[in-house]
Write an enzyme that holds these catalytic residues in place. Structure first.
Site, PDB file in Angstrom:
ATOM      1  N   LEU A  10     -35.859  -5.942   9.209  1.00  0.00           N
ATOM      2  CA  LEU A  10     -37.215  -6.228   8.734  1.00  0.00           C
ATOM      3  C   LEU A  10     -37.492  -7.729   8.772  1.00  0.00           C
ATOM      4  O   LEU A  10     -36.755  -8.516   8.163  1.00  0.00           O
ATOM      5  CB  LEU A  10     -37.390  -5.708   7.304  1.00  0.00           C
ATOM      6  CG  LEU A  10     -37.083  -4.217   7.086  1.00  0.00           C
ATOM      7  CD1 LEU A  10     -37.402  -3.824   5.644  1.00  0.00           C
ATOM      8  CD2 LEU A  10     -37.871  -3.354   8.066  1.00  0.00           C
ATOM      9  N   ALA A  11     -38.541  -8.086   9.478  1.00  0.00           N
ATOM     10  CA  ALA A  11     -38.865  -9.512   9.602  1.00  0.00           C
ATOM     11  C   ALA A  11     -40.358  -9.730   9.788  1.00  0.00           C
ATOM     12  O   ALA A  11     -40.788 -10.609  10.526  1.00  0.00           O
ATOM     13  CB  ALA A  11     -38.101 -10.105  10.775  1.00  0.00           C
ATOM     14  N   ARG A  17     -43.142 -18.725   0.586  1.00  0.00           N
ATOM     15  CA  ARG A  17     -42.494 -19.706  -0.301  1.00  0.00           C
ATOM     16  C   ARG A  17     -41.717 -20.794   0.452  1.00  0.00           C
ATOM     17  O   ARG A  17     -41.335 -21.803  -0.135  1.00  0.00           O
ATOM     18  CB  ARG A  17     -41.566 -18.983  -1.294  1.00  0.00           C
ATOM     19  CG  ARG A  17     -42.341 -18.437  -2.487  1.00  0.00           C
ATOM     20  CD  ARG A  17     -41.417 -17.747  -3.455  1.00  0.00           C
ATOM     21  NE  ARG A  17     -40.994 -16.434  -2.958  1.00  0.00           N
ATOM     22  CZ  ARG A  17     -39.957 -15.751  -3.450  1.00  0.00           C
ATOM     23  NH1 ARG A  17     -39.232 -16.256  -4.422  1.00  0.00           N
ATOM     24  NH2 ARG A  17     -39.651 -14.572  -2.958  1.00  0.00           N
ATOM     25  N   GLN A  77     -45.724  -4.618  12.923  1.00  0.00           N
ATOM     26  CA  GLN A  77     -46.377  -4.148  11.702  1.00  0.00           C
ATOM     27  C   GLN A  77     -47.575  -5.067  11.466  1.00  0.00           C
ATOM     28  O   GLN A  77     -47.408  -6.221  11.081  1.00  0.00           O
ATOM     29  CB  GLN A  77     -45.382  -4.214  10.526  1.00  0.00           C
ATOM     30  CG  GLN A  77     -45.914  -3.579   9.264  1.00  0.00           C
ATOM     31  CD  GLN A  77     -45.033  -3.868   8.057  1.00  0.00           C
ATOM     32  OE1 GLN A  77     -44.314  -4.867   8.016  1.00  0.00           O
ATOM     33  NE2 GLN A  77     -45.115  -3.021   7.051  1.00  0.00           N
ATOM     34  N   THR A  83     -41.877  -2.264   2.428  1.00  0.00           N
ATOM     35  CA  THR A  83     -40.679  -2.026   3.242  1.00  0.00           C
ATOM     36  C   THR A  83     -40.632  -0.596   3.784  1.00  0.00           C
ATOM     37  O   THR A  83     -40.130  -0.361   4.892  1.00  0.00           O
ATOM     38  CB  THR A  83     -39.399  -2.315   2.427  1.00  0.00           C
ATOM     39  OG1 THR A  83     -39.497  -1.625   1.168  1.00  0.00           O
ATOM     40  CG2 THR A  83     -39.232  -3.800   2.155  1.00  0.00           C
ATOM     41  N   GLY A 145     -34.862  -5.262  -6.856  1.00  0.00           N
ATOM     42  CA  GLY A 145     -34.883  -3.864  -7.277  1.00  0.00           C
ATOM     43  C   GLY A 145     -33.585  -3.570  -8.016  1.00  0.00           C
ATOM     44  O   GLY A 145     -32.504  -3.912  -7.549  1.00  0.00           O
ATOM     45  N   ASN A 175     -30.455  -4.008  -5.671  1.00  0.00           N
ATOM     46  CA  ASN A 175     -30.514  -3.557  -4.275  1.00  0.00           C
ATOM     47  C   ASN A 175     -30.467  -4.790  -3.382  1.00  0.00           C
ATOM     48  O   ASN A 175     -31.324  -5.663  -3.472  1.00  0.00           O
ATOM     49  CB  ASN A 175     -31.824  -2.774  -4.072  1.00  0.00           C
ATOM     50  CG  ASN A 175     -32.143  -2.531  -2.607  1.00  0.00           C
ATOM     51  OD1 ASN A 175     -31.257  -2.509  -1.757  1.00  0.00           O
ATOM     52  ND2 ASN A 175     -33.427  -2.350  -2.323  1.00  0.00           N
TER      53      ASN A 175
HETATM   54  C1  UD1 Z   1     -36.947  -5.743  -1.500  1.00  0.00           C
HETATM   55  C2  UD1 Z   1     -36.535  -4.419  -2.151  1.00  0.00           C
HETATM   56  C3  UD1 Z   1     -35.722  -4.724  -3.414  1.00  0.00           C
HETATM   57  C4  UD1 Z   1     -34.521  -5.571  -3.053  1.00  0.00           C
HETATM   58  C5  UD1 Z   1     -34.944  -6.828  -2.304  1.00  0.00           C
HETATM   59  C6  UD1 Z   1     -33.738  -7.559  -1.768  1.00  0.00           C
HETATM   60  C7  UD1 Z   1     -38.240  -2.762  -1.681  1.00  0.00           C
HETATM   61  C8  UD1 Z   1     -39.436  -2.071  -2.185  1.00  0.00           C
HETATM   62  N1  UD1 Z   1     -37.714  -3.669  -2.484  1.00  0.00           N
HETATM   63  O1  UD1 Z   1     -37.802  -6.380  -2.427  1.00  0.00           O
HETATM   64  O2  UD1 Z   1     -35.299  -3.516  -4.009  1.00  0.00           O
HETATM   65  O3  UD1 Z   1     -33.812  -5.928  -4.224  1.00  0.00           O
HETATM   66  O4  UD1 Z   1     -35.779  -6.495  -1.182  1.00  0.00           O
HETATM   67  O5  UD1 Z   1     -34.118  -8.751  -1.187  1.00  0.00           O
HETATM   68  O6  UD1 Z   1     -37.788  -2.493  -0.593  1.00  0.00           O
HETATM   69  N2  UD1 Z   1     -40.998  -6.688   4.968  1.00  0.00           N
HETATM   70  C9  UD1 Z   1     -41.638  -6.266   6.101  1.00  0.00           C
HETATM   71  N3  UD1 Z   1     -42.800  -5.600   5.987  1.00  0.00           N
HETATM   72  C10 UD1 Z   1     -43.360  -5.322   4.790  1.00  0.00           C
HETATM   73  C11 UD1 Z   1     -42.697  -5.752   3.622  1.00  0.00           C
HETATM   74  C12 UD1 Z   1     -41.504  -6.434   3.747  1.00  0.00           C
HETATM   75  O7  UD1 Z   1     -41.165  -6.502   7.211  1.00  0.00           O
HETATM   76  O8  UD1 Z   1     -44.418  -4.705   4.771  1.00  0.00           O
HETATM   77  C13 UD1 Z   1     -39.750  -7.417   5.094  1.00  0.00           C
HETATM   78  C14 UD1 Z   1     -39.863  -8.828   4.579  1.00  0.00           C
HETATM   79  O9  UD1 Z   1     -40.176  -9.726   5.621  1.00  0.00           O
HETATM   80  C15 UD1 Z   1     -38.463  -9.078   4.065  1.00  0.00           C
HETATM   81  C16 UD1 Z   1     -37.977  -7.705   3.623  1.00  0.00           C
HETATM   82  O10 UD1 Z   1     -38.797  -6.792   4.284  1.00  0.00           O
HETATM   83  O11 UD1 Z   1     -37.597  -9.549   5.064  1.00  0.00           O
HETATM   84  C17 UD1 Z   1     -38.038  -7.513   2.120  1.00  0.00           C
HETATM   85  O12 UD1 Z   1     -39.374  -7.608   1.739  1.00  0.00           O
HETATM   86  P1  UD1 Z   1     -39.816  -8.309   0.400  1.00  0.00           P
HETATM   87  O13 UD1 Z   1     -41.271  -8.229   0.270  1.00  0.00           O
HETATM   88  O14 UD1 Z   1     -39.171  -9.638   0.295  1.00  0.00           O
HETATM   89  O15 UD1 Z   1     -39.185  -7.308  -0.651  1.00  0.00           O
HETATM   90  P2  UD1 Z   1     -38.704  -7.665  -2.080  1.00  0.00           P
HETATM   91  O16 UD1 Z   1     -39.847  -7.643  -2.986  1.00  0.00           O
HETATM   92  O17 UD1 Z   1     -37.844  -8.857  -2.069  1.00  0.00           O
END
Ligand code: UD1
Ligand code: CA
Length: 488
Positions: A10-11, A17, A77, A83, A145, A175
């Protein structure tokens, strides 16, 4: 790995920030982007396919991913809706997931080791689970999480920070963001994830609950080394992870037989290669694809990027990029080796010497205060102090060739293009504008003329004149010169 493994990275997130025009996952740590570190670890599970979900700055991120891993599939996306949504986009980008394992990782965990990912996938498959979560027990779980376990210790749910009850916020097991799924379960359950939560996002973590509700097995495994799943969200975290990764890289090289006098001030990029019995002195950065051969001593205070250093070479207080230093050659102190510098075995580039596109032969020496640009210096040649290779005529660059065993004197200027033959020599202060045949001595300065009494006549009353008077013993015998060819 027995079955087929698909890895989804996922990126797509913005990484706001970081406060940067560069996307978060592209920020470098130890000479590689964060996402390249993750992809490197992903290789260890020998995945059947790798999908990267990109969104923000998809061109730059996508290009970078494909440069590093050409067969990675990119899934776009458009809008970051969570996620769970991101993984759905990834799954839709693939023809067929098969019935194997799907691992989801995030692109911002530069310390992740391939071996950890491999062990996690193997455990997930051996236990035949629908969902496995790689967890970490951390001192400050804020923002993550939380792993909610039931009385038997089985994982019940993952609750996000914003949705957590006060008691759940106390949970230190979090998590990591790395999960493994049974592919069939994932495909079936993804569309059932809702967004009725504090962030209004589709949480991938809801799959834990959905698997439990379907009576499927969910497992969680806490990693022994939480650094590996730690992500960098801002520049402070980036620096902290960078220092820790460096500590590990330096430690690994010491275990491989490299002497590092001061690990704290030694920085080694992930792709650097060091041989046994290399010695690194304080304040040294070995960057990019630098390779250092056995018994070489580097430092103190060197920055070498993409350099190749030969066996037993000695490099002191030097900045070098894309340079090759031969066996037992010496460089520094205070040398600047620019791209295309090649120093032969037992050659020398000394103090305050700058080189560029310069091929300096075996045993050849440029010991002091010189600029050597676009040049070839034959083996055993010696370049006098303060020599300038004038390679640029204001329009184009030209080359200078110095023959084997030529000896050029101090303060020469080689006006390129020009060639000095094998075994030739030059006088001090020579401006070499024409080729010098082999064995010839080139001199360009005119014969020296002394104008007696010049100081007394032209600088009367000064300390200089008094010193001259005292030394000549007779102040009256002063004949003022007509003209002043030296200074006039
Ligand atoms: C997520 C987890 C959390 C975990 C944490 C670890 C979920 C709902 N939560 O939270 O349980 O402890 O990561 O770091 O999964 N991303 C996408 N598309 C999206 C959203 C996110 O590609 O629509 C990618 C972001 O770029 C990132 C990763 O997914 O690399 C995590 O997303 P982020 O929004 O940082 O999730 P957290 O709130 O940190
Ligand atoms: Ca995060």
């Amino acid at each position: 790995m027995s079955s087929t493994v698909t890895v989804i990275v996922l990126a797509a997130g913005g990484g706001t920030r970081m406060k940067s025009k560069t996307m978060k996952v592209l920020h470098p740590v130890a000479g590689r982007s964060m996402i390249a570190h993750v992809l490197n670890a992903v290789r260890a599970v020998e995945p059947h396919q790798v999908v990267a979900v990109v969104g923000h700055q998809r061109e730059a991120v996508g290009q970078h991913i494909q440069d590093f891993m050409p067969d990675a599939v990119l899934a776009v996306q458009e809008e970051q809706r969570g996620t769970g949504h991101a993984v759905r986009v990834a799954v839709e980008a693939l023809e067929d997931l098969g019935d194997g394992t799907v691992i989801v990782a995030t692109g911002d965990t530069p310390l992740l080791q391939g071996e950890s990912l491999r062990a996690f996938a193997a455990e997930h498959e051996a236990a035949q689970r629908a969902v496995s979560v790689l967890t970490a027990v951390v001192a400050d779980p804020f923002g993550y999480g939380r792993i909610v376990r039931d009385a038997d210790g089985d994982v019940e749910a993952i609750v996000e920070e914003k949705d957590a009850k006060p008691a759940e916020r106390e949970i230190a097991e979090i998590n990591s963001g790395i999960l493994a799924f049974d592919a069939s379960f994932l495909v079936e359950a993804l569309p059932r994830i809702g967004n009725d939560n504090a962030k209004g996002e589709y949480y991938l973590t809801d799959l834990v609950q959905l698997a439990r509700d379907a009576g499927l097995t969910v497992g969680a495994h806490a990693i022994d080394d939480p650094w590996q799943t730690e992500g960098a969200n801002d520049r402070e975290e980036l620096a902290i992870l960078g220092r820790e990764l460096n500590r590990r890289i330096v430690g690994r090289w010491m275990r491989e037989g490299v002497t590092v006098m001061d690990p704290e001030t030694t920085w080694i990029d992930a792709d650097v290669e060091l041989a046994q019995d290399v010695t690194i002195l304080p304040g040294t950065q070995l960057l990019g694809a630098t390779v250092v051969a056995a018994d070489a001593v580097i430092g103190p205070d060197c920055t070498l990027k993409d350099c190749e250093i030969g066996v037993g070479a000695r490099v002191v207080r030097t900045h070098a990029e894309l340079a090759v230093v031969g066996q037992e050659a010496t460089v520094g102190p205070f040398s600047y080796l620019r791209p295309g510098t090649k120093l032969g075995a037992r050659g020398k580039i000394g103090g305050f010497v700058e080189t560029k596109n310069a091929d300096i032969g075996e045993g050849a020496k440029v010991p002091h205060l010189s600029y050597v640009g676009d040049a070839e210096i034959g083996e055993g040649a010696n370049i006098g102090a303060g020599t300038i290779f004038a390679n640029y005529d204001g329009v184009a660059k030209h080359r200078t060739t110095i023959g084997r065993h030529a000896k050029t004197a101090s303060n020469n200027t080689f006006v390129a293009p020009v060639e000095v033959g094998d075994g030739a020599a030059t006088g001090a202060g020579t401006v070499v504008r024409r080729d010098v045949p082999p064995g010839a001595l080139a001199v360009s300065a005119g014969p020296q003329r002394n104008l007696p009494g010049w100081a007394q006549a032209k600088r009367p009353g000064t300390a200089q004149a008094r010193a001259a008077e005292a030394a000549s013993g007779d102040a009256t015998e002063v004949t003022p010169p007509e003209e002043d060819p030296e200074l006039g």
